[in-house]
Design an enzyme around this catalytic site. Structure first.
Site, PDB file in Angstrom:
ATOM      1  N   HIS A 130       2.975   9.832 -18.119  1.00 10.76           N
ATOM      2  CA  HIS A 130       3.262  10.110 -16.691  1.00 10.76           C
ATOM      3  C   HIS A 130       2.169  11.090 -16.092  1.00 10.76           C
ATOM      4  CE1 HIS A 130       8.159   9.998 -17.462  1.00 10.76           C
ATOM      5  NE2 HIS A 130       7.453   9.209 -17.400  1.00 10.76           N
ATOM      6  N   ASP A 131       1.295  11.362 -16.955  1.00 15.90           N
ATOM      7  CA  ASP A 131      -0.077  12.424 -16.410  1.00 15.90           C
ATOM      8  C   ASP A 131      -1.376  11.351 -16.120  1.00 15.90           C
ATOM      9  OD1 ASP A 131      -0.764  15.008 -15.853  1.00 15.90           O
ATOM     10  OD2 ASP A 131      -1.973  14.990 -17.488  1.00 15.90           O
ATOM     11  N   ALA A 132      -0.931   9.846 -15.749  1.00 17.93           N
ATOM     12  CA  ALA A 132      -2.281   9.207 -15.502  1.00 17.93           C
ATOM     13  C   ALA A 132      -2.417   9.307 -14.055  1.00 17.93           C
ATOM     14  CB  ALA A 132      -1.722   7.705 -15.826  1.00 17.93           C
TER      15      ALA A 132
END
Length: 427
Positions: free
Chosen positions: A299-301
């Site tokens: 989710h941290d892309a």
């Protein structure tokens, strides 16, 4: 008027000057002799070659993007007794070895002509343990004599030189070969998690940054080979230039998330089409990474986790990096850094949202769907196979990642596969 300057080097070329007058914010200008060269290249897509100086709003996204963020930045600023907002002062202290081919030097300094063996401080195991213990308190080992190291991001990491089993610190402006990433204290078994995700991407043929999990005594960390460093015929490390998508798009690091004004996936694809050559292959590679990140629960892309790699006048999509399944941790956000269609939450993503994303990114909906389904069908088997590897088989976090991949892949297949008429009639 008091003016302070840092000379900006790109590889072995002196290309410009970062300056600050009377405590104001930094401005950047290219050297006149660099602009006259037929082989001159821009420092950033957001800083095109021009004789006029760039104002602070134009200058800061690229240069601030070279620096650590969050807590590490705060600790480094405290170490040097400067404001955490003072990008110029931080670059003065840290800008010897940065991402890409950038080096910042005082006007009286010059690049070392040849890297010597003495320009690496090789670490014994106990010294390496001491470095790992010191990093959370003193990021980048800021203030150590001979070290001027910088990497973007809010997690602890350190540029190092790796030669076989030897690990050392690059001194006196020497380039590093790897990035050492220790365990993240708030994220259980982060080293194994990232090592597994990078290995899975490699297994699928995505050619991410190469990595290996390394153990010293009872400690483990990830060693990630720098894709922006290559060796010449004499064995010397050469810096290759790169920049992340936020830098290229002129977006400040603190705005890297889409919901804070950062790049969307549509922005990323448009950028890639404008400057990557040939663009088609890199557009497809980026689409693969978007699907992969969604299915592994990364989710941290955000915009700083995709980069461009420059080879002279040619630019390509850099290898994938910072691949971590954040979705397996209940304490981390369930929101994705960039939307799929109109949705930030993967569980809310339906077929129409993938279609919306494909259209906004200039892709054929039919071909985009086909690739999503291909990867959703391949990924669980690949993950289960990799789980059997001795590096990963005993780790609970890997089991959780594999189960999450299976769940997300099956959900995606169901939502993207049209129901047959008899199935629909039976519901």
């Amino acid at each position: 008027m008091m003016v302070r300057e840092l000379e900006v080097w790109l590889g072995v070329n002196h290309v410009g000057t970062l300056s600050i007058a009377n405590g104001r914010r930094p401005i950047f200008s290219y050297r006149e002799d660099w602009l006259k060269r037929t082989d001159a290249v821009a420092l950033s897509y957001s800083l095109p070659l021009q004789p006029q100086a760039f104002d602070d709003d134009q200058t800061l996204p690229f240069f601030a993007g070279l620096l650590p963020e969050g807590r590490p930045r705060e600790l480094i600023a405290r170490q040097f007794q400067v404001s955490r907002q003072n990008d110029f002062a931080l670059l003065d202290h840290l800008g010897g070895e940065c991402a890409g081919a950038v080096t910042l030097l005082e006007p009286s300094q010059s690049l070392p002509a040849l890297i010597q063996e003495t320009d690496v401080q090789w670490l014994r195991d106990q010294e390496l343990i001491q470095v790992l213990d010191e990093l959370p308190r003193r990021p980048m080992l800021a203030g150590t004599d001979g070290l001027r190291l910088s990497l973007a991001g809010a997690q602890d990491k350190l540029p190092v030189v790796v030669d076989g089993d030897r690990i050392g610190l690059p001194l006196n402006g020497a380039p590093s070969s790897h990035i050492l990433k220790p365990a993240i204290s708030s994220v259980a078994d982060s080293v194994t998690n990232e090592g597994f995700c990078l290995a899975l991407a490699e297994m699928l043929g995505f050619k991410p940054a190469r990595s290996r999990i390394h153990h010293v005594m009872d400690r483990q960390f990830l060693l990630v080979e720098r894709y922006d460093r290559i060796k010449d015929s004499a064995g010397q490390l050469i810096r290759m230039h790169q920049e992340d998508f936020c830098q290229a798009l002129g977006v400040m690091p603190e705005q890297k998330y889409q919901n804070e004004g950062g790049p969307s996936l549509a922005d990323c694809f448009e950028l890639l089409r404008r400057i990557a050559h040939p663009s088609a292959i890199h557009v497809l590679r980026l689409w693969d990474m978007v699907i992969f990140n969604a299915l592994i629960g990364n989710h941290d892309a955000h915009g700083k986790n995709f980069s461009l790699l420059y080879r002279g006048n040619q630019s390509i999509l850099a290898p994938a990096y910072d691949l971590l399944s954040t979705a397996v941790y209940p304490n981390l956000t369930i929101k994705m850094a960039m939307k799929i269609g109109s949705k930030y939450k993967f569980t809310e993503v339906e077929a129409r949202h993938w279609d919306q994303l494909a259209i906004s990114c200039g892709l054929s909906v039919t071909q985009a769907r086909k690739r999503i389904l291909q990867l959703a069908k391949r990924l669980p088997d690949a993950a289960r196979q990799l789980q059997l590897d001795l590096r990963f088989s005993q780790h609970p976090v890997v089991k959780e990642i594999v189960e999450l991949i299976e769940k997300r892949s099956n959900l995606t297949i169901r939502r993207l596969t049209p129901m047959r008429s008899e199935d629909a009639a039976g519901e």
